[in-house]
Design a protein around this motif. Structure first.
Motif, PDB file in Angstrom:
ATOM      1  N   UNK A 163      -6.926   1.399   8.797  1.00 47.75           N
ATOM      2  CA  UNK A 163      -5.161   1.981   8.594  1.00 47.75           C
ATOM      3  C   UNK A 163      -4.564   2.207   7.413  1.00 47.75           C
ATOM      4  N   UNK A 164      -5.197   3.645   7.040  1.00 48.81           N
ATOM      5  CA  UNK A 164      -4.502   4.737   5.684  1.00 48.81           C
ATOM      6  C   UNK A 164      -3.653   5.006   5.112  1.00 48.81           C
ATOM      7  N   UNK A 165      -3.989   4.344   4.364  1.00 47.98           N
ATOM      8  CA  UNK A 165      -2.331   4.086   2.973  1.00 47.98           C
ATOM      9  C   UNK A 165      -1.727   2.775   2.937  1.00 47.98           C
ATOM     10  N   UNK A 166      -2.367   1.586   4.373  1.00 51.51           N
ATOM     11  CA  UNK A 166      -1.013   0.806   3.822  1.00 51.51           C
ATOM     12  C   UNK A 166      -1.962   0.314   3.657  1.00 51.51           C
ATOM     13  N   UNK A 167      -1.367  -1.256   2.765  1.00 53.31           N
ATOM     14  CA  UNK A 167      -1.363  -2.134   1.685  1.00 53.31           C
ATOM     15  C   UNK A 167      -1.516  -3.187   2.815  1.00 53.31           C
ATOM     16  N   UNK A 485      -3.802  -0.286  -1.900  1.00 52.56           N
ATOM     17  CA  UNK A 485      -3.563   0.425  -2.641  1.00 52.56           C
ATOM     18  C   UNK A 485      -2.537   1.382  -2.856  1.00 52.56           C
ATOM     19  N   UNK A 486      -1.357   1.827  -3.634  1.00 53.03           N
ATOM     20  CA  UNK A 486      -1.310   2.929  -4.243  1.00 53.03           C
ATOM     21  C   UNK A 486      -1.270   2.888  -5.931  1.00 53.03           C
ATOM     22  N   UNK A 487      -1.252   4.378  -5.589  1.00 51.15           N
ATOM     23  CA  UNK A 487      -1.448   4.173  -7.555  1.00 51.15           C
ATOM     24  C   UNK A 487      -0.458   5.753  -8.066  1.00 51.15           C
ATOM     25  N   UNK A 505      -1.436   7.531  -2.395  1.00 52.36           N
ATOM     26  CA  UNK A 505      -3.006   6.677  -2.120  1.00 52.36           C
ATOM     27  C   UNK A 505      -4.246   7.369  -1.699  1.00 52.36           C
ATOM     28  N   UNK A 506      -3.552   9.139  -2.172  1.00 51.06           N
ATOM     29  CA  UNK A 506      -4.368  10.364  -1.176  1.00 51.06           C
ATOM     30  C   UNK A 506      -3.837  11.444  -2.064  1.00 51.06           C
TER      31      UNK A 506
END
Ligand code: C2O
Ligand code: CU
Length: 565
Positions: A163-167, A485-487, A505-506
């Motif tokens: 699940x791309x971007x999901x923490x 994570x998100x940064x 996240x990307x």
């Protein structure tokens, strides 16, 4: 790197990995007799409310929220054979993709299965799907919901879901060999996690991902906020690109040139698995507020022209932008893996075309007609297509270099955020992204080394971490994606961000750029940081991001071909 060779006369297309290993052979068949309903009726379907198939979701049902309605993806004949036949030629696809559905993610089954996508009128491409559509079903939930996804594998290769971007917790991240064993043919695996953050996400297989995402194993995942959004129309558009073997029918010079480029041999761009005239117009009534969620599931950065007099980019990668300014007729660059939500209120009647910029038929095939009218006054599909073609012709032959492009580093208004460039960080890393040779093979490298040789970035729970990402050489984008994570993006080329805090996240690191990003290590696990141009990832541009104080309970089964890229 995915190579692709097409045998002349046999309509046989082969994909093989960079190492030359033959992964699979497929037949392609042109189905000329496929029936199709007129696009008018599809447009009318579009206007109806689309609701999640489970009755549980109330939020999702309040907006018109499906990504695509197909007028011509009908099932043909025998559905029992799931795997594509190998090697032979000229049989009719016995499985064709169906409409993309919207499903409630509180509990959903995603079945990985083979099918055939009508990628252009009457032209079928063998694809791998979730639930027989490309993109797969849009999973919708509300913030705070516990999501349960049962993955059922009916392909003859192992798959996973990331699940791309999901923490989410490490064990649910879907990375074969790191968080779980790839799910074998005939087997199932259940992902369950709490959707903590509203926004636009996507999911895809992370096994052999260059190949599997390239064949269509992806879908979108939308988390609605608890307090429902006010948009009247809420739609998701997935950008992708394909090799259409009908365009390059044999081992032509042109085809070989394309093969030799890192892009692979992409010659057809799609939105929700459709291209050109096959893409249904978006019909909007004057006065309606519209949210468009764009997701790039491909390997190419796309530059979209948004010819709307007034719109806002309200979020990216599931993170809201603080007080986004109104934009007008701007460009939006969307790199692989990234998401952008734009919102506008339809005022001016007429037909506009959101489309890819670039002087090629490929670019022209990626366009979304937006038709604003008063109810009952809609132009017909023919009128729309003519106008759209005219606008596309103009767009793709116009020099857009001076046009205004969204720059997240200066967009929106400042707000409180946890990180600044000059604070002290517990860990700091510098990652130089480039290309070179590793172990005698061409590779995409981080600090001049390719994945297997790279030492993991390590952190401890609670650490603040600063990572500098730079691409001093080369001419390709590197959309770097961190799992789990998100940064916060602190600076680009030494200049601090001046607009809204930028959370991603990307992050697309473009040629010559240097970014500083900051992340709080608050999700113990072993995670991946990699380029989402998946040719680059599969050729070495990935690195582990591991917590020293995390002990994984997962032990890889050595007999399984776990292959994260
Ligand atoms: Cu979208 Cu590692 O993935
Ligand atoms: Cu890259």
């Amino acid at each position: 790197m995915k190579l692709l060779s097409i045998r002349s006369n046999r309509h046989t297309i082969r994909y093989s990995s960079f190492s030359g290993m033959l992964l699979c052979a497929f037949m392609l068949v042109i189905l000329s007799a496929c029936s199709s309903v007129s696009s008018d009726s599809a447009a009318d379907q579009h206007a109806q409310h689309q609701q999640p198939s489970s009755a549980q979701s109330s939020t999702a049902a309040q907006t018109e929220t499906t990504a695509t309605t197909s007028d011509h993806s009908m099932s043909h004949g025998d559905m029992s054979s799931m795997a594509a036949p190998e090697g032979s030629s000229s049989t009719i696809p016995n499985q064709v993709t169906t409409d993309q559905k919207v499903v409630n993610g509180k509990e959903v089954t995603l079945t990985a299965q083979a099918s055939n996508l009508e990628i252009e009128k009457g032209k079928y491409l063998p694809v791998w799907t979730f639930n027989n559509s490309v993109p797969g079903p849009q999973i919708q939930v509300t913030e705070g919901d516990t999501v349960t996804v049962h993955l059922k594998n009916k392909l003859d290769v192992p798959v996973t879901i990331h699940f791309h971007g999901v923490v989410l917790p490490h064990a649910m991240d879907g990375v074969p060999g790191v968080t779980q064993d790839a799910v074998q043919p005939g087997k199932t695996f259940t992902y369950t996690f709490k959707a903590m953050h509203a926004g636009t996400y996507w999911y895809h297989s992370h096994q052999d991902s260059l190949n599997q995402i390239g064949r269509g194993l992806y879908g979108t995942f939308v988390v609605h906020p608890k307090k429902a959004l006010t948009d009247d129309i809420d739609r998701t558009f997935v950008l992708d690109e394909w090799n259409d073997p009908h365009t390059y029918p044999a081992n032509t010079e042109q085809n070989m040139t394309a093969l030799n480029s890192n892009m692979g041999a992409y010659n057809l761009y799609t939105i929700n698995g459709r291209s050109g005239n096959q893409i249904d117009p978006l019909y909007v009534n004057t006065g309606q507020q519209v949210r468009l969620r764009f997701v790039n599931a491909g390997n190419m950065t796309q530059l979209l022209y948004i010819p709307l007099a007034s719109y806002q980019v309200v979020s990216t990668d599931g993170e809201d932008i603080h007080k986004p300014q109104k934009l007008s007729n701007g460009l939006l660059r969307i790199a692989p893996g990234e998401r952008y939500d734009i919102v506008f209120t339809a005022t001016n009647q007429g037909i506009t075309t959101i489309g890819a910029v670039g002087d090629s038929d490929f670019a022209r095939s990626m366009r979304l007609p937006v038709v604003v009218s008063t109810q009952g006054q809609r132009p017909n599909v023919q009128q729309v297509n003519e106008e759209v073609s005219r606008q596309q012709q103009h767009l793709t032959t116009t020099d857009v270099s001076g046009w205004q492009e969204l720059d997240l580093m200066t967009y929106g208004q400042p707000a409180a955020s946890p990180f600044t460039g000059n604070q002290k960080y517990d860990r700091q890393y510098n990652l130089k992204l480039s290309m070179g040779v590793s172990n005698g093979k061409m590779a995409y490298t981080i600090n001049d080394e390719a994945y297997a040789d790279l030492k993991a970035l390590t952190v401890r729970t609670g650490d603040t971490v600063k990572i500098t990402l730079s691409a001093p050489s080369g001419n390709e984008d590197h959309p770097m994606h961190l799992h789990g994570h998100v940064f916060q993006v602190l600076s680009r080329n030494g200049k601090a961000a001046t607009g809204s805090p930028v959370w991603k996240d990307t992050l697309n690191v473009r040629p010559g750029e240097t970014y500083e990003i900051a992340v709080l290590a608050d999700n113990p696990g072993n995670w991946m940081l990699h380029c989402h141009e998946l040719h680059h990832a599969s050729m070495g541009m990935m690195i582990d991001f591991n917590y020293e104080d995390f002990q994984s309970s997962y032990q890889p089964d050595q007999s399984i071909n776990n292959m994260s890229e």
